[in-house]
Motif scaffolding. Structure first.
Motif, PDB file in Angstrom:
ATOM      1  N   GLN A 131       0.820  -1.204   0.000  1.00  0.00           N
ATOM      2  CA  GLN A 131       0.000   0.000   0.000  1.00  0.00           C
ATOM      3  C   GLN A 131       0.858   1.261   0.000  1.00  0.00           C
ATOM      4  O   GLN A 131       0.400   2.329  -0.414  1.00  0.00           O
ATOM      5  N   GLU A 132       2.118   1.141   0.471  1.00  0.00           N
ATOM      6  CA  GLU A 132       3.029   2.282   0.459  1.00  0.00           C
ATOM      7  C   GLU A 132       3.746   2.404  -0.887  1.00  0.00           C
ATOM      8  O   GLU A 132       4.670   3.197  -1.041  1.00  0.00           O
ATOM      9  N   LYS A 133       3.320   1.587  -1.869  1.00  0.00           N
ATOM     10  CA  LYS A 133       3.865   1.605  -3.238  1.00  0.00           C
ATOM     11  C   LYS A 133       5.296   1.078  -3.312  1.00  0.00           C
ATOM     12  O   LYS A 133       6.036   1.388  -4.261  1.00  0.00           O
ATOM     13  N   ASN A 134       5.705   0.287  -2.331  1.00  0.00           N
ATOM     14  CA  ASN A 134       6.994  -0.394  -2.419  1.00  0.00           C
ATOM     15  C   ASN A 134       6.830  -1.671  -3.229  1.00  0.00           C
ATOM     16  O   ASN A 134       5.872  -2.426  -3.016  1.00  0.00           O
ATOM     17  N   THR A 135       7.737  -1.915  -4.156  1.00  0.00           N
ATOM     18  CA  THR A 135       7.657  -3.089  -5.024  1.00  0.00           C
ATOM     19  C   THR A 135       8.700  -4.119  -4.611  1.00  0.00           C
ATOM     20  O   THR A 135       9.884  -3.788  -4.429  1.00  0.00           O
TER      21      THR A 135
ATOM     22  N   ALA B  38       9.409  -6.221   6.353  1.00  0.00           N
ATOM     23  CA  ALA B  38       8.279  -5.752   5.555  1.00  0.00           C
ATOM     24  C   ALA B  38       8.456  -6.075   4.076  1.00  0.00           C
ATOM     25  O   ALA B  38       7.475  -6.245   3.347  1.00  0.00           O
ATOM     26  N   ASN B  39       9.698  -6.167   3.626  1.00  0.00           N
ATOM     27  CA  ASN B  39       9.966  -6.466   2.218  1.00  0.00           C
ATOM     28  C   ASN B  39      10.182  -7.946   1.961  1.00  0.00           C
ATOM     29  O   ASN B  39      10.561  -8.348   0.860  1.00  0.00           O
ATOM     30  N   GLY B  40       9.952  -8.767   2.980  1.00  0.00           N
ATOM     31  CA  GLY B  40      10.091 -10.201   2.786  1.00  0.00           C
ATOM     32  C   GLY B  40      11.520 -10.676   2.988  1.00  0.00           C
ATOM     33  O   GLY B  40      12.480  -9.909   2.898  1.00  0.00           O
ATOM     34  N   THR B  41      11.644 -11.961   3.247  1.00  0.00           N
ATOM     35  CA  THR B  41      12.946 -12.573   3.494  1.00  0.00           C
ATOM     36  C   THR B  41      12.978 -13.954   2.856  1.00  0.00           C
ATOM     37  O   THR B  41      11.984 -14.683   2.905  1.00  0.00           O
ATOM     38  N   HIS B  42      14.100 -14.307   2.261  1.00  0.00           N
ATOM     39  CA  HIS B  42      14.238 -15.669   1.759  1.00  0.00           C
ATOM     40  C   HIS B  42      14.405 -16.590   2.966  1.00  0.00           C
ATOM     41  O   HIS B  42      15.185 -16.286   3.887  1.00  0.00           O
ATOM     42  N   PRO B  43      13.681 -17.709   3.034  1.00  0.00           N
ATOM     43  CA  PRO B  43      13.771 -18.584   4.215  1.00  0.00           C
ATOM     44  C   PRO B  43      15.170 -19.117   4.478  1.00  0.00           C
ATOM     45  O   PRO B  43      15.494 -19.466   5.618  1.00  0.00           O
ATOM     46  N   ASN B  44      16.020 -19.187   3.454  1.00  0.00           N
ATOM     47  CA  ASN B  44      17.403 -19.603   3.685  1.00  0.00           C
ATOM     48  C   ASN B  44      18.106 -18.678   4.684  1.00  0.00           C
ATOM     49  O   ASN B  44      18.947 -19.110   5.475  1.00  0.00           O
ATOM     50  N   GLU B  45      17.751 -17.376   4.633  1.00  0.00           N
ATOM     51  CA  GLU B  45      18.400 -16.402   5.507  1.00  0.00           C
ATOM     52  C   GLU B  45      17.991 -16.608   6.966  1.00  0.00           C
ATOM     53  O   GLU B  45      18.756 -16.300   7.880  1.00  0.00           O
ATOM     54  N   ILE B  46      16.790 -17.121   7.186  1.00  0.00           N
ATOM     55  CA  ILE B  46      16.326 -17.358   8.551  1.00  0.00           C
ATOM     56  C   ILE B  46      17.030 -18.578   9.141  1.00  0.00           C
ATOM     57  O   ILE B  46      17.450 -18.584  10.292  1.00  0.00           O
ATOM     58  N   LEU B  47      17.151 -19.627   8.324  1.00  0.00           N
ATOM     59  CA  LEU B  47      17.749 -20.875   8.803  1.00  0.00           C
ATOM     60  C   LEU B  47      19.257 -20.917   8.632  1.00  0.00           C
ATOM     61  O   LEU B  47      19.916 -21.838   9.128  1.00  0.00           O
ATOM     62  N   HIS B  48      19.817 -19.919   7.900  1.00  0.00           N
ATOM     63  CA  HIS B  48      21.255 -19.915   7.581  1.00  0.00           C
ATOM     64  C   HIS B  48      21.642 -21.236   6.904  1.00  0.00           C
ATOM     65  O   HIS B  48      22.628 -21.880   7.256  1.00  0.00           O
ATOM     66  N   ASP B  49      20.828 -21.589   5.952  1.00  0.00           N
ATOM     67  CA  ASP B  49      21.014 -22.854   5.236  1.00  0.00           C
ATOM     68  C   ASP B  49      20.459 -22.677   3.827  1.00  0.00           C
ATOM     69  O   ASP B  49      19.590 -21.837   3.600  1.00  0.00           O
ATOM     70  N   ASN B  50      20.928 -23.463   2.891  1.00  0.00           N
ATOM     71  CA  ASN B  50      20.497 -23.345   1.496  1.00  0.00           C
ATOM     72  C   ASN B  50      19.365 -24.320   1.159  1.00  0.00           C
ATOM     73  O   ASN B  50      19.043 -24.531  -0.003  1.00  0.00           O
ATOM     74  N   CYS B  51      18.714 -24.877   2.181  1.00  0.00           N
ATOM     75  CA  CYS B  51      17.779 -25.977   1.938  1.00  0.00           C
ATOM     76  C   CYS B  51      16.538 -25.552   1.165  1.00  0.00           C
ATOM     77  O   CYS B  51      15.963 -26.359   0.417  1.00  0.00           O
ATOM     78  N   PHE B  52      16.103 -24.295   1.298  1.00  0.00           N
ATOM     79  CA  PHE B  52      14.878 -23.903   0.602  1.00  0.00           C
ATOM     80  C   PHE B  52      15.123 -23.657  -0.886  1.00  0.00           C
ATOM     81  O   PHE B  52      14.201 -23.771  -1.689  1.00  0.00           O
ATOM     82  N   THR B  53      16.341 -23.330  -1.255  1.00  0.00           N
ATOM     83  CA  THR B  53      16.668 -23.274  -2.685  1.00  0.00           C
ATOM     84  C   THR B  53      16.578 -24.672  -3.287  1.00  0.00           C
ATOM     85  O   THR B  53      16.024 -24.876  -4.373  1.00  0.00           O
ATOM     86  N   GLU B  54      17.100 -25.646  -2.552  1.00  0.00           N
ATOM     87  CA  GLU B  54      17.004 -27.034  -3.007  1.00  0.00           C
ATOM     88  C   GLU B  54      15.547 -27.490  -3.057  1.00  0.00           C
ATOM     89  O   GLU B  54      15.139 -28.186  -3.994  1.00  0.00           O
ATOM     90  N   LEU B  55      14.750 -27.084  -2.067  1.00  0.00           N
ATOM     91  CA  LEU B  55      13.327 -27.437  -2.073  1.00  0.00           C
ATOM     92  C   LEU B  55      12.630 -26.859  -3.299  1.00  0.00           C
ATOM     93  O   LEU B  55      11.825 -27.546  -3.939  1.00  0.00           O
TER      94      LEU B  55
END
Length: 273
Positions: free
Chosen positions: A62-66, A113-130
């Motif tokens: 809504q704040e026009k951030n893409t 607010a701009n989202g996060t890749h789950p790999n960054e939360i787990l400090h692991d590359n497993c979600f890229t593999e998923l």
């Protein structure tokens, strides 16, 4: 009436009973048209994990951030509506975490607010593999089943206070006060635990549930082609007056109730049923 985007497909995929306390359901959308399609996603007060297949999708707040979505992103809790654009040939699969489930997987309830890749939360590359694994499955149901099996080992036991909050059903009582009294803990302790593991306060949730009840009534009346009785909705949902109803609509979806009706075809709900 002819559909605005007949080549745009969307569906909600229920989860097996053993996962019903973890996910509400999965939401799938696919744009098979030759042009980009933009839709508005209603707030769910859930944290979502979104997988994107094909070209990168785009989300606009809504704040026009893409926000550009490449492969996978987590957002939430989703407090306000946002627009998302699927380029031609692109699809998304959205996992909607229920209540404290995201905290039980990742050990935190709030992401940026701009989202996060789950790999960054787990400090692991497993979600890229998923993402690579589920990309090869032809149907959204097969993709969903694989995500469920992948997530199973990550799930932690639910906190007892959170379990009591989830099961609390008396609308006439304040859940924070009631659980604090039941467990001989301070209201502040229960409030902090609620905020930490759900990602939002009990007060926020009460306001959202009131708005969601209004939306649900409107959707049912539209299905049966009934005239919307606004004052009946105000009374049934516990609003003080029409202006309070309008404020909630503008707060959550940046639309007045009447404009919400006008743009129904372009509004989707991925979260709460």
């Amino acid at each position: 009436m002819q559909e605005l985007h007949p080549e745009y497909r969307q569906l909600k995929i229920p989860v097996p009973k053993e996962f019903e306390s973890i996910f509400t359901y999965f939401y799938y959308a696919e744009n098979s048209s030759p042009d980009p399609v933009t839709k508005t996603l209603l707030p769910s007060y859930q944290t979502i994990m979104l997988f994107c297949f094909g070209e990168n999708a785009f989300m606009t707040t809504q704040e026009k951030n893409t926000i550009e979505v490449n492969q996978c992103i987590v957002l939430g809790p989703v407090r306000q509506a946002f627009d998302y654009t699927l380029p031609a040939g692109t699809s998304i699969l959205v996992a909607n975490f229920k209540d404290d489930a995201f905290y039980r997987f990742f050990g935190k309830a709030i992401v940026t607010a701009n989202g996060t890749h789950p790999n960054e939360i787990l400090h692991d590359n497993c979600f890229t593999e998923l993402w690579h694994q589920i990309s090869v499955f032809p149907s959204p149901e097969e993709k969903t089943n694989h995500v469920l099996e992948f997530c199973r080992p990550y799930l932690q036991n639910q906190d007892e206070i959170i379990r009591l909050l989830n099961q609390f059903e008396d609308p006439g009582l304040n859940p924070i006060k009631a659980i604090a009294s039941q467990t001989n803990q301070s209201e502040r302790t229960i409030q902090l635990k609620h905020k930490t593991q759900f990602g939002y306060s009990s007060k926020e949730l009460i306001r959202y549930n009131r708005f969601l009840k209004a939306i649900t009534i409107i959707e049912k009346e539209l299905i049966h082609q009934k005239k919307i009785e606004w004052f009946s909705i105000i009374d049934e949902c516990g609003y003080y007056d029409q202006s309070q109803l309008i404020r909630d609509f503008k707060h959550f979806i940046n639309l007045s109730p009447s404009r919400y009706l006008k743009f129904q075809d372009d509004i989707c709900r991925s979260g709460s049923a």
